[in-house]
Design an enzyme around this catalytic site. Structure first.
Site, PDB file in Angstrom:
ATOM      1  N   ASP A  88      -7.805  -7.541   1.119  1.00  0.00           N
ATOM      2  CA  ASP A  88      -6.828  -7.645   2.207  1.00  0.00           C
ATOM      3  C   ASP A  88      -7.512  -7.181   3.486  1.00  0.00           C
ATOM      4  OD1 ASP A  88      -6.407  -4.557   1.745  1.00  0.00           O
ATOM      5  OD2 ASP A  88      -5.358  -5.068   3.613  1.00  0.00           O
TER       6      ASP A  88
ATOM      7  N   GLY B  93       1.026   3.936   1.845  1.00  0.00           N
ATOM      8  CA  GLY B  93       1.467   4.554   3.099  1.00  0.00           C
ATOM      9  C   GLY B  93       0.540   5.649   3.589  1.00  0.00           C
TER      10      GLY B  93
ATOM     11  N   ASP C 242       0.863  -1.161   0.000  1.00  0.00           N
ATOM     12  CA  ASP C 242       0.000   0.000   0.000  1.00  0.00           C
ATOM     13  C   ASP C 242       0.906   1.220   0.000  1.00  0.00           C
ATOM     14  OD1 ASP C 242      -2.901   0.981   2.027  1.00  0.00           O
ATOM     15  OD2 ASP C 242      -2.163   1.617   0.077  1.00  0.00           O
TER      16      ASP C 242
ATOM     17  N   HIS D 157      -4.299 -20.609  11.577  1.00  0.00           N
ATOM     18  CA  HIS D 157      -5.642 -21.163  11.345  1.00  0.00           C
ATOM     19  C   HIS D 157      -6.539 -20.168  10.602  1.00  0.00           C
ATOM     20  CE1 HIS D 157      -9.596 -22.884  11.772  1.00  0.00           C
ATOM     21  NE2 HIS D 157      -9.964 -21.677  12.189  1.00  0.00           N
TER      22      HIS D 157
HETATM   23  C1  LIG Z   1      -9.525  -1.648   7.159  1.00  0.00           C
HETATM   24  N1  LIG Z   1     -10.225  -0.803   6.228  1.00  0.00           N
HETATM   25  C2  LIG Z   1      -9.527  -0.175   5.250  1.00  0.00           C
HETATM   26  N2  LIG Z   1      -8.210  -0.352   4.994  1.00  0.00           N
HETATM   27  C3  LIG Z   1      -7.925   0.495   3.963  1.00  0.00           C
HETATM   28  C4  LIG Z   1      -6.692   0.736   3.336  1.00  0.00           C
HETATM   29  C5  LIG Z   1      -5.471  -0.056   3.742  1.00  0.00           C
HETATM   30  C6  LIG Z   1      -5.554  -1.444   3.133  1.00  0.00           C
HETATM   31  N3  LIG Z   1      -4.664  -2.376   3.840  1.00  0.00           N
HETATM   32  C7  LIG Z   1      -3.250  -2.158   3.585  1.00  0.00           C
HETATM   33  C8  LIG Z   1      -2.379  -2.921   4.562  1.00  0.00           C
HETATM   34  C9  LIG Z   1      -2.643  -2.481   6.003  1.00  0.00           C
HETATM   35  C10 LIG Z   1      -1.690  -3.131   6.980  1.00  0.00           C
HETATM   36  C11 LIG Z   1      -0.246  -3.024   6.572  1.00  0.00           C
HETATM   37  C12 LIG Z   1       0.008  -3.439   5.146  1.00  0.00           C
HETATM   38  C13 LIG Z   1      -0.929  -2.726   4.170  1.00  0.00           C
HETATM   39  C14 LIG Z   1      -6.655   1.752   2.331  1.00  0.00           C
HETATM   40  N4  LIG Z   1      -5.468   2.045   1.713  1.00  0.00           N
HETATM   41  C15 LIG Z   1      -5.411   3.060   0.813  1.00  0.00           C
HETATM   42  N5  LIG Z   1      -4.259   3.385   0.221  1.00  0.00           N
HETATM   43  N6  LIG Z   1      -6.529   3.788   0.471  1.00  0.00           N
HETATM   44  C16 LIG Z   1      -7.746   3.530   1.013  1.00  0.00           C
HETATM   45  O1  LIG Z   1      -8.733   4.200   0.681  1.00  0.00           O
HETATM   46  C17 LIG Z   1      -7.836   2.465   2.000  1.00  0.00           C
HETATM   47  C18 LIG Z   1      -9.064   2.171   2.628  1.00  0.00           C
HETATM   48  C19 LIG Z   1      -9.099   1.191   3.619  1.00  0.00           C
HETATM   49  N7  LIG Z   1     -10.090   0.751   4.430  1.00  0.00           N
END
Ligand SMILES: CNc1nc2c(CCNCC3CCCCC3)c3nc(N)[nH]c(=O)c3cc2[nH]1
EC number: 2.4.2.29
Length: 376
Positions: A271, A94, A92, A340
């Site tokens: 994810d 960041g 992602d 699990h």
């Molecule tokens: C949990 N809900 C949610 N997550 C979003 C995420 C993060 C997705 N998960 C990435 C991982 C997180 C843990 C570390 C490794 C990368 C979002 N990311 C971006 N760039 N834009 C979103 O609108 C965006 C929107 C999101 N909504």
């Protein structure tokens, strides 16, 4: 990266396909285990491959940039070499992590100013340097630098934020398309649809993202506390605009039920931190329903964690033993529960894929969603 279609469900918008990247192929629909500081918490790479059968994992630009830092990663030859995962990786950009982790941050046209949650040092993420960072990490699929609007969010803010995200996207594309990969294999940039929960903004953002004609597209700004029905409504609206011949990645989603419902709307990639985070709290997703393994009722239940699921940890260890480990705060407890839950998530999307190939996904999905929500 290429996306090949294999089947489409006759009674929904679900599809099955194969994504081919420099580090191998991915069967879609797919769930991508989340690795934070270059590791999927408490899980060995061998377990990820052999037990979980993960096909692609996520890395975290925000964390990796702060620690171990880009110098170490470049000297290692990129994240694949550093953590030994030789299959596909997605990072992602960041931005989302800055919002969810760094207390102090300021959004300006240039980018996002923030303080490290580790040592308080100040940093600026811009579309350009986030592209360079993801080049250095070396993920096969990288995400555009965007702002994920909070929920709820007023229309004016959502509109301004979306328009800035579109300007940032063009800067990402300009930078990415004029820089080369660092380790000799191609990387792919996915743009991200925003627009909060406003239909007109979602349509505008989906059309803008589709017009960039990238090899894959992501849907952002959801799974941020909105009601599930709102998530589904926005996802369906956007999926109907994004090109059907490109993979669609719904970011941060979700529960098993969310995943099945969104597969039915045409989403291919997911994810979520749920399987690993919940595992550490003792919440297990099983083929029979949800189990809180810390509960008294499992104290003398010596049956396997989930005999139907198969896989090493779910059949080798008993519910009573795992409950004991969790109560004793033994590290092995978190490891068993994490493997699990991840195995369950990969099993679930694998089952969905088989149902789509057989043309029976819709009916299977409806009864599976009910079963998955059962609390045992
Ligand atoms: C949990 N809900 C949610 N997550 C979003 C995420 C993060 C997705 N998960 C990435 C991982 C997180 C843990 C570390 C490794 C990368 C979002 N990311 C971006 N760039 N834009 C979103 O609108 C965006 C929107 C999101 N909504």
């Amino acid at each position: 990266m290429t996306f090949e279609f294999l089947a489409k469900d006759p009674a929904s918008k679900a599809r099955a396909g194969v994504l081919t990247t420099a580090h191998g192929t991915i069967q879609t629909p797919i769930f991508m285990p989340v690795g934070t500081a270059g590791t999927v918490k408490a899980v060995h790479q061998r377990e990820l491959k052999e037990d979980v059968k993960a096909q692609i994992i996520l890395g975290n630009t925000y964390h990796l940039y702060l620690r171990p830092g880009l110098n170490v990663l470049e000297k290692a030859g990129g994240l694949h070499k550093f953590n030994g995962w030789d299959r596909p990786i997605l990072t992602d950009s960041g931005g989302y992590q800055v919002f969810s982790l760094s207390g102090t941050r300021k959004i300006v046209e240039e980018g996002v100013k923030f303080r490290s949650h580790i040592d308080g040092s100040s940093h600026l993420f811009t579309p350009e340097n986030v592209m360079d960072t993801q080049r250095t990490i070396g993920a096969d699929i990288i995400m555009a630098f965007d702002e994920c609007t909070p929920y709820p969010c007023d229309y004016k803010y959502a509109k301004n934020s979306m328009e800035r995200t579109h300007r940032w996207l063009q800067r990402c594309i300009d930078r990415f398309d004029t820089t080369d990969p660092k380790y000799g294999y191609e990387q792919t940039l996915f743009p991200i649809v925003q627009g909060s929960t406003y239909k007109d903004l979602r349509i505008q953002s989906a059309e803008t993202i589709a017009s960039k004609n990238r090899p894959g597209n992501a849907i952002g700004g959801l799974s941020v506390g909105e009601p599930a029905e709102m998530m589904y409504e926005m996802t369906e609206l956007v999926c109907d605009i994004l090109p059907a011949d490109k993979p669609r990645y719904l970011m941060g989603v979700g529960t098993p039920a969310n995943i099945l419902e969104n597969i039915a709307l045409g989403v291919d990639m997911f994810d979520c931190v749920l399987p690993t985070r919940n595992a550490r709290n003792g919440m297990l997703f099983t083929t029979q329903g949800i189990i809180n393994i810390r509960n008294e009722r499992w104290k003398e239940d010596f049956s396997p964690i989930d005999a139907e699921l198969g896989g090493y940890v779910s059949t080798f260890y008993s519910k009573a033993y795992l409950r004991h480990l969790m109560h004793a705060t033994e590290m092995l407890g978190a490891q068993i529960a994490s493997v699990h839950n991840l195995t369950f998530y990969l099993w679930l999307v694998g089952q969905a894929r088989e149902q789509i190939m057989a043309g029976t996904f819709r009916a299977w999905k409806d009864q599976m969603v009910k079963k998955l929500m059962t609390r045992l």
